[in-house]
Design a protein around this motif. Structure first.
Motif, PDB file in Angstrom:
ATOM      1  N   TYR A 115       0.831  -1.199   0.000  1.00 26.18           N
ATOM      2  CA  TYR A 115       0.000   0.000   0.000  1.00 26.18           C
ATOM      3  C   TYR A 115       0.872   1.258   0.000  1.00 26.18           C
ATOM      4  CZ  TYR A 115      -3.832   3.145   1.037  1.00 26.18           C
ATOM      5  OH  TYR A 115      -4.750   4.154   0.969  1.00 26.18           O
ATOM      6  N   GLY A 122       2.394   1.670  -3.386  1.00 24.72           N
ATOM      7  CA  GLY A 122       1.383   2.147  -4.323  1.00 24.72           C
ATOM      8  C   GLY A 122       1.136   3.636  -4.185  1.00 24.72           C
ATOM      9  N   LEU A 123       1.020   4.111  -2.949  1.00 26.78           N
ATOM     10  CA  LEU A 123       0.813   5.550  -2.740  1.00 26.78           C
ATOM     11  C   LEU A 123       2.024   6.351  -3.217  1.00 26.78           C
ATOM     12  CD1 LEU A 123      -0.931   5.880   0.727  1.00 26.78           C
ATOM     13  CD2 LEU A 123      -1.873   6.363  -1.513  1.00 26.78           C
ATOM     14  N   LEU A 128       2.028   6.432  -6.948  1.00 26.01           N
ATOM     15  CA  LEU A 128       0.920   7.260  -7.422  1.00 26.01           C
ATOM     16  C   LEU A 128       1.290   8.734  -7.358  1.00 26.01           C
ATOM     17  CD1 LEU A 128      -1.943   6.596  -8.423  1.00 26.01           C
ATOM     18  CD2 LEU A 128      -2.754   7.061  -6.125  1.00 26.01           C
ATOM     19  N   ALA A 186       2.171   1.617  -9.419  1.00 22.81           N
ATOM     20  CA  ALA A 186       1.234   1.918  -8.333  1.00 22.81           C
ATOM     21  C   ALA A 186       0.027   0.993  -8.395  1.00 22.81           C
ATOM     22  CB  ALA A 186       0.784   3.374  -8.417  1.00 22.81           C
ATOM     23  N   TYR A 187      -0.549   0.839  -9.583  1.00 26.16           N
ATOM     24  CA  TYR A 187      -1.713  -0.043  -9.713  1.00 26.16           C
ATOM     25  C   TYR A 187      -1.340  -1.497  -9.419  1.00 26.16           C
ATOM     26  CZ  TYR A 187      -4.299   3.854 -11.743  1.00 26.16           C
ATOM     27  OH  TYR A 187      -4.934   5.039 -11.952  1.00 26.16           O
ATOM     28  N   PHE A 213      -1.117  -1.800  -5.619  1.00 26.96           N
ATOM     29  CA  PHE A 213      -2.446  -1.850  -5.013  1.00 26.96           C
ATOM     30  C   PHE A 213      -3.113  -3.201  -5.284  1.00 26.96           C
ATOM     31  CE2 PHE A 213      -2.554   2.984  -5.371  1.00 26.96           C
ATOM     32  CZ  PHE A 213      -2.288   3.151  -4.022  1.00 26.96           C
ATOM     33  N   THR A 214      -2.895  -3.756  -6.469  1.00 23.55           N
ATOM     34  CA  THR A 214      -3.451  -5.068  -6.791  1.00 23.55           C
ATOM     35  C   THR A 214      -2.842  -6.142  -5.888  1.00 23.55           C
ATOM     36  OG1 THR A 214      -3.789  -4.396  -9.081  1.00 23.55           O
ATOM     37  CG2 THR A 214      -3.755  -6.758  -8.641  1.00 23.55           C
ATOM     38  N   CYS A 268      -1.589  -5.692  -2.947  1.00 25.31           N
ATOM     39  CA  CYS A 268      -2.122  -5.450  -1.603  1.00 25.31           C
ATOM     40  C   CYS A 268      -3.500  -6.087  -1.469  1.00 25.31           C
ATOM     41  CB  CYS A 268      -2.186  -3.941  -1.350  1.00 25.31           C
ATOM     42  SG  CYS A 268      -2.797  -3.487   0.267  1.00 25.31           S
ATOM     43  N   GLY A 269      -4.342  -5.858  -2.465  1.00 26.87           N
ATOM     44  CA  GLY A 269      -5.682  -6.447  -2.451  1.00 26.87           C
ATOM     45  C   GLY A 269      -5.642  -7.963  -2.497  1.00 26.87           C
TER      46      GLY A 269
END
Length: 111
Positions: free
Chosen positions: A28, A31-32, A35, A89-90, A93-94, A96-97
């Motif tokens: 996360y 990703g931030l 971004l 970044a995406y 986040f992926t 992380c999810g």
């Protein structure tokens, strides 16, 4: 009544919890960071909450958006580097999810 604790299993669960937390928070944060490097600073518009601790005003939101736009103009990255940062970044986040989803599946499935 005799209670026996399997300490090795306890250490395994503790280690898995620490590793999972580090993965989720790390992905996360990455990703931030990517971004922001891509020039897409996440600015949240104010909302009306009756029980919110702190809500920023419209004026503060405009000021933060203006500062984010100014910082994006100063970004030394080329368009290609910004695209790579955005894709990274995406992807973070992926991941992380997926780590969270994997944890949920482990809890629900029991294995």
């Amino acid at each position: 009544m005799n209670v026996s604790i399997d300490w090795f299993a306890f250490v395994q669960v503790f280690g898995a919890a620490i590793a999972g937390a580090v993965l989720v928070v790390g992905f996360y944060a990455l990703g931030l960071r990517m971004l922001v490097r891509a020039g897409r600073v996440p600015v949240v518009t104010p909302a009306e909450f009756t029980d919110a601790i702190a809500v920023i005003s419209e004026k503060q939101a405009r000021r933060h958006a203006k500062a984010a736009a100014k910082a994006a103009k100063k970004n030394p990255l080329t368009a290609g580097q910004k695209r790579i940062a955005l894709v990274t970044a995406y992807a973070a986040f992926t991941l992380c999810g997926l780590a969270v989803l994997g944890g949920i599946i482990l809890i629900v499935a029991g294995r």
